[in-house]
Design a protein around this motif. Structure first.
Motif, mmCIF file in Angstrom:
data_model
loop_
_atom_site.group_PDB
_atom_site.id
_atom_site.type_symbol
_atom_site.label_atom_id
_atom_site.label_comp_id
_atom_site.label_asym_id
_atom_site.label_seq_id
_atom_site.Cartn_x
_atom_site.Cartn_y
_atom_site.Cartn_z
ATOM 1 N N ARG A 48 0.837 -1.203 0.000
ATOM 2 C CA ARG A 48 0.000 0.000 0.000
ATOM 3 C C ARG A 48 0.873 1.255 0.000
ATOM 4 N NH1 ARG A 48 -5.361 1.031 1.195
ATOM 5 N NH2 ARG A 48 -5.820 3.148 1.926
ATOM 6 N N THR A 49 0.474 2.254 -0.777
ATOM 7 C CA THR A 49 1.193 3.525 -0.815
ATOM 8 C C THR A 49 0.454 4.552 0.043
ATOM 9 O OG1 THR A 49 0.014 4.472 -2.708
ATOM 10 C CG2 THR A 49 1.848 2.980 -3.198
ATOM 11 N N ASP A 50 1.066 5.692 0.224
ATOM 12 C CA ASP A 50 0.466 6.721 1.076
ATOM 13 C C ASP A 50 -0.859 7.240 0.526
ATOM 14 O OD1 ASP A 50 2.562 6.546 2.847
ATOM 15 O OD2 ASP A 50 3.650 8.283 2.034
ATOM 16 N N ASP A 51 -1.051 7.181 -0.816
ATOM 17 C CA ASP A 51 -2.306 7.691 -1.381
ATOM 18 C C ASP A 51 -3.394 6.625 -1.450
ATOM 19 O OD1 ASP A 51 -1.645 6.103 -3.553
ATOM 20 O OD2 ASP A 51 -1.585 7.733 -5.015
ATOM 21 N N GLY A 52 -3.084 5.407 -0.991
ATOM 22 C CA GLY A 52 -4.080 4.342 -0.972
ATOM 23 C C GLY A 52 -4.025 3.409 -2.159
ATOM 24 N N SER A 53 -3.176 3.679 -3.135
ATOM 25 C CA SER A 53 -3.003 2.763 -4.261
ATOM 26 C C SER A 53 -2.092 1.612 -3.845
ATOM 27 C CB SER A 53 -2.416 3.497 -5.465
ATOM 28 O OG SER A 53 -1.146 4.041 -5.154
ATOM 29 N N TYR A 54 -1.943 0.619 -4.722
ATOM 30 C CA TYR A 54 -1.154 -0.571 -4.388
ATOM 31 C C TYR A 54 -0.154 -0.894 -5.487
ATOM 32 C CZ TYR A 54 -3.930 -1.705 -0.307
ATOM 33 O OH TYR A 54 -4.513 -1.670 0.932
ATOM 34 N N TRP A 55 1.090 -1.140 -5.056
ATOM 35 C CA TRP A 55 2.072 -1.686 -5.978
ATOM 36 C C TRP A 55 1.599 -3.061 -6.440
ATOM 37 C CZ3 TRP A 55 5.767 1.518 -7.555
ATOM 38 C CH2 TRP A 55 6.197 2.545 -6.701
ATOM 39 N N THR A 56 1.947 -3.412 -7.673
ATOM 40 C CA THR A 56 1.558 -4.721 -8.207
ATOM 41 C C THR A 56 2.212 -5.852 -7.424
ATOM 42 O OG1 THR A 56 1.264 -3.808 -10.415
ATOM 43 C CG2 THR A 56 1.594 -6.191 -10.258
ATOM 44 N N GLY A 57 3.523 -5.713 -7.130
ATOM 45 C CA GLY A 57 4.204 -6.807 -6.455
ATOM 46 C C GLY A 57 5.511 -6.387 -5.824
ATOM 47 N N TYR A 58 6.192 -7.383 -5.249
ATOM 48 C CA TYR A 58 7.409 -7.131 -4.482
ATOM 49 C C TYR A 58 8.358 -8.306 -4.670
ATOM 50 C CZ TYR A 58 10.329 -6.377 -0.268
ATOM 51 O OH TYR A 58 11.363 -6.184 0.614
ATOM 52 N N VAL A 59 9.594 -8.000 -5.084
ATOM 53 C CA VAL A 59 10.651 -9.009 -5.215
ATOM 54 C C VAL A 59 11.493 -8.943 -3.950
ATOM 55 C CG1 VAL A 59 12.603 -9.815 -6.588
ATOM 56 C CG2 VAL A 59 10.645 -8.705 -7.717
ATOM 57 N N TRP A 60 11.387 -9.991 -3.110
ATOM 58 C CA TRP A 60 11.980 -9.848 -1.785
ATOM 59 C C TRP A 60 13.507 -10.008 -1.736
ATOM 60 C CZ3 TRP A 60 8.659 -13.995 -2.840
ATOM 61 C CH2 TRP A 60 9.197 -15.267 -2.748
ATOM 62 N N PRO A 61 14.153 -10.772 -2.616
ATOM 63 C CA PRO A 61 15.620 -10.768 -2.506
ATOM 64 C C PRO A 61 16.215 -9.382 -2.760
ATOM 65 C CG PRO A 61 14.864 -12.633 -3.813
ATOM 66 C CD PRO A 61 13.692 -11.717 -3.631
ATOM 67 N N ASP A 62 15.572 -8.627 -3.658
ATOM 68 C CA ASP A 62 16.060 -7.287 -4.000
ATOM 69 C C ASP A 62 15.418 -6.189 -3.152
ATOM 70 O OD1 ASP A 62 17.540 -8.497 -6.028
ATOM 71 O OD2 ASP A 62 15.885 -8.316 -7.451
ATOM 72 N N GLU A 63 14.404 -6.558 -2.368
ATOM 73 C CA GLU A 63 13.657 -5.600 -1.556
ATOM 74 C C GLU A 63 13.168 -4.426 -2.410
ATOM 75 O OE1 GLU A 63 15.627 -4.481 2.038
ATOM 76 O OE2 GLU A 63 16.117 -6.541 2.589
ATOM 77 N N VAL A 64 12.493 -4.770 -3.507
ATOM 78 C CA VAL A 64 12.042 -3.739 -4.437
ATOM 79 C C VAL A 64 10.640 -4.062 -4.934
ATOM 80 C CG1 VAL A 64 13.060 -4.895 -6.451
ATOM 81 C CG2 VAL A 64 12.673 -2.428 -6.526
ATOM 82 N N ASN A 65 9.829 -3.028 -5.079
ATOM 83 C CA ASN A 65 8.516 -3.203 -5.709
ATOM 84 C C ASN A 65 8.713 -3.306 -7.216
ATOM 85 O OD1 ASN A 65 7.606 -1.098 -3.190
ATOM 86 N ND2 ASN A 65 6.442 -2.978 -3.486
ATOM 87 N N TRP A 66 8.118 -4.345 -7.788
ATOM 88 C CA TRP A 66 8.238 -4.568 -9.237
ATOM 89 C C TRP A 66 6.943 -5.176 -9.761
ATOM 90 C CZ3 TRP A 66 7.762 -8.495 -12.727
ATOM 91 C CH2 TRP A 66 8.224 -8.211 -14.025
ATOM 92 N N PRO A 67 6.479 -4.726 -10.935
ATOM 93 C CA PRO A 67 6.981 -3.579 -11.702
ATOM 94 C C PRO A 67 6.697 -2.257 -10.975
ATOM 95 C CG PRO A 67 4.949 -4.403 -12.666
ATOM 96 C CD PRO A 67 5.315 -5.362 -11.572
ATOM 97 N N GLY A 68 7.319 -1.187 -11.464
ATOM 98 C CA GLY A 68 7.207 0.099 -10.779
ATOM 99 C C GLY A 68 5.916 0.813 -11.098
ATOM 100 N N GLU A 69 4.804 0.206 -10.703
ATOM 101 C CA GLU A 69 3.494 0.773 -11.024
ATOM 102 C C GLU A 69 2.482 0.345 -9.974
ATOM 103 O OE1 GLU A 69 3.013 -1.030 -14.848
ATOM 104 O OE2 GLU A 69 2.169 -2.885 -14.034
ATOM 105 N N GLN A 70 1.461 1.183 -9.804
ATOM 106 C CA GLN A 70 0.311 0.814 -8.982
ATOM 107 C C GLN A 70 -0.845 0.500 -9.932
ATOM 108 O OE1 GLN A 70 1.508 4.367 -8.000
ATOM 109 N NE2 GLN A 70 3.207 3.162 -7.234
#
Length: 377
Positions: free
Chosen positions: A294-316
């Motif tokens: 969840r982002t501060d505006d209430g939208s949601y990242w599609t996913g999260y790659v945990w070895p890299d600790e990064v939201n991917w893809p870079g979109e809500q």
């Protein structure tokens, strides 16, 4: 590094009402002037995810935006009952028609009825629903599954891709139950949908090996439960089979078993499947676990790659936000549409009759299609 699980509030509400409405507003912000709801601004619209967003908008007190989405669906349906698979800013990018995408209009329309009790709206959607489900039922394969798509060539329907997807056919089973419920509401029984639903349900319960093998995808694991064909002890057994393969404690569930990538939409759908079979504790925990998206505006990242600790893809994405809203609604009973995946308001499970797979029908009657048609005429 795995993030710690979010706390589940004592009330069982992972999100409160204001947060649900905030998330719905992020979907509205991405809606196009035509009423289309793309995955994200500039990306394509497909009718399944578009209608899932319309349902979430109804939950999030955005009825006007939701009904603009339904109007878009009415306006863009083709004469055979299908929709193009991909539409980008009003231009068709992929003309082929996917069966489960087309069928979902029945679920969205029934959900609107549950929330708004607006029979005039249902009747305005009924011709669209009827054409869509007639298109889908015509694609049923001999073993009971539904062919996943039909190509279009030179503006006309063409080659049928005569293989069935387990997740897609499971969603169609849900749609047929919604369609039959709508048919009862408007007083136009659809016996062929019921017959098709019986054969499809049997295939989903007894012949999952005849569907295309997409077993690395989590959707193929939980969708027979989410769509309602598999329930009771069989559902709990099915979910147990690959729980450890797909569920990542503290994060959500993998989209694909081979990749270290959790996705919000699939996690929220598994929440809905768990709720549908009464596993509320694990449903609540999973929904809480995925709130790191969840982002501060209430939208949601599609996913999260945990070895890299990064939201991917870079979109809500709108479809992720929509799935979360529907999961919260199911767990909190926030609207009369909260039951849409549990399905107690839908048509009852279909009788297994007219089977062509060599199995005996569930009731042992052996009654064929012609007999049922006569009996229900």
């Amino acid at each position: 590094m795995t993030r710690p699980p979010a706390d589940v509030p004592p009330s069982g509400e992972v999100l409160n009402r204001a947060q649900v409405e905030q998330t719905a507003a992020t979907i509205v912000a991405m809606q196009e002037p035509s009423g289309a709801v793309p995955w994200t601004p500039g990306q394509h619209t497909d009718v399944w995810n578009h209608l899932e967003s319309a349902m979430a908008l109804m939950v999030g007190d955005q009825r006007e935006a939701a009904e603009r989405a339904f109007a878009w669906a009415r306006a863009t349906q083709r004469s055979d009952g299908s929709w193009p698979m991909k539409i980008v800013a009003g231009h068709v990018e992929d003309h082929s028609g996917e069966s489960n995408m087309s069928a979902y209009v029945a679920v969205a329309t029934w959900h609107h009825w549950l929330v708004a009790r607006d029979e005039a709206f249902v009747r305005s959607m009924w011709p669209t629903v009827r054409r869509a489900l007639d298109f889908v039922v015509a694609l049923q394969l001999p073993f009971g599954g539904i062919a996943w798509s039909q190509e279009w060539h030179d503006g006309e329907p063409g080659t049928v891709n005569a293989e069935a997807l387990l997740a897609g056919s499971s969603s169609i089973y849900h749609s047929l139950r919604a369609g039959v419920a709508l048919a009862g509401l408007v007083g136009e029984p659809q016996v062929e949908w019921e017959l098709a639903g019986g054969r499809l349900g049997h295939a989903l319960r007894e012949h999952r090996d005849l569907f295309l093998d997409k077993s690395t995808f989590s959707m193929d694991w939980y969708y027979p439960v989410l769509g309602g064909a598999v329930r009771g002890a069989a559902a709990h057994e099915l979910l147990a089979e690959r729980w450890d393969t797909f569920v990542v404690p503290g994060l959500g569930i993998r989209c694909v078993s081979t990749n270290p990538w959790v996705t919000g939409a699939e996690t929220a759908e598994l929440v809905l499947a768990l709720d549908a079979v009464g596993d509320r504790g694990r449903a609540l925990q999973l929904l809480a676990d995925m709130q790191h998206l969840r982002t501060d505006d209430g939208s949601y990242w599609t996913g999260y790659v945990w070895p890299d600790e990064v939201n991917w893809p870079g979109e809500q994405t709108t479809y992720t936000a929509a799935a979360v809203i529907l999961a919260v609604d199911a767990l909190t009973g926030g609207t009369p549409g909260a039951d849409i995946m549990r399905g107690t308001t839908l048509a009852p499970d279909f009788a297994e009759i007219g089977l062509e797979c060599g199995c005996t029908s569930a009731d042992g009657s052996g009654e064929g299609v012609a007999g049922v048609a006569r009996r229900t005429a």
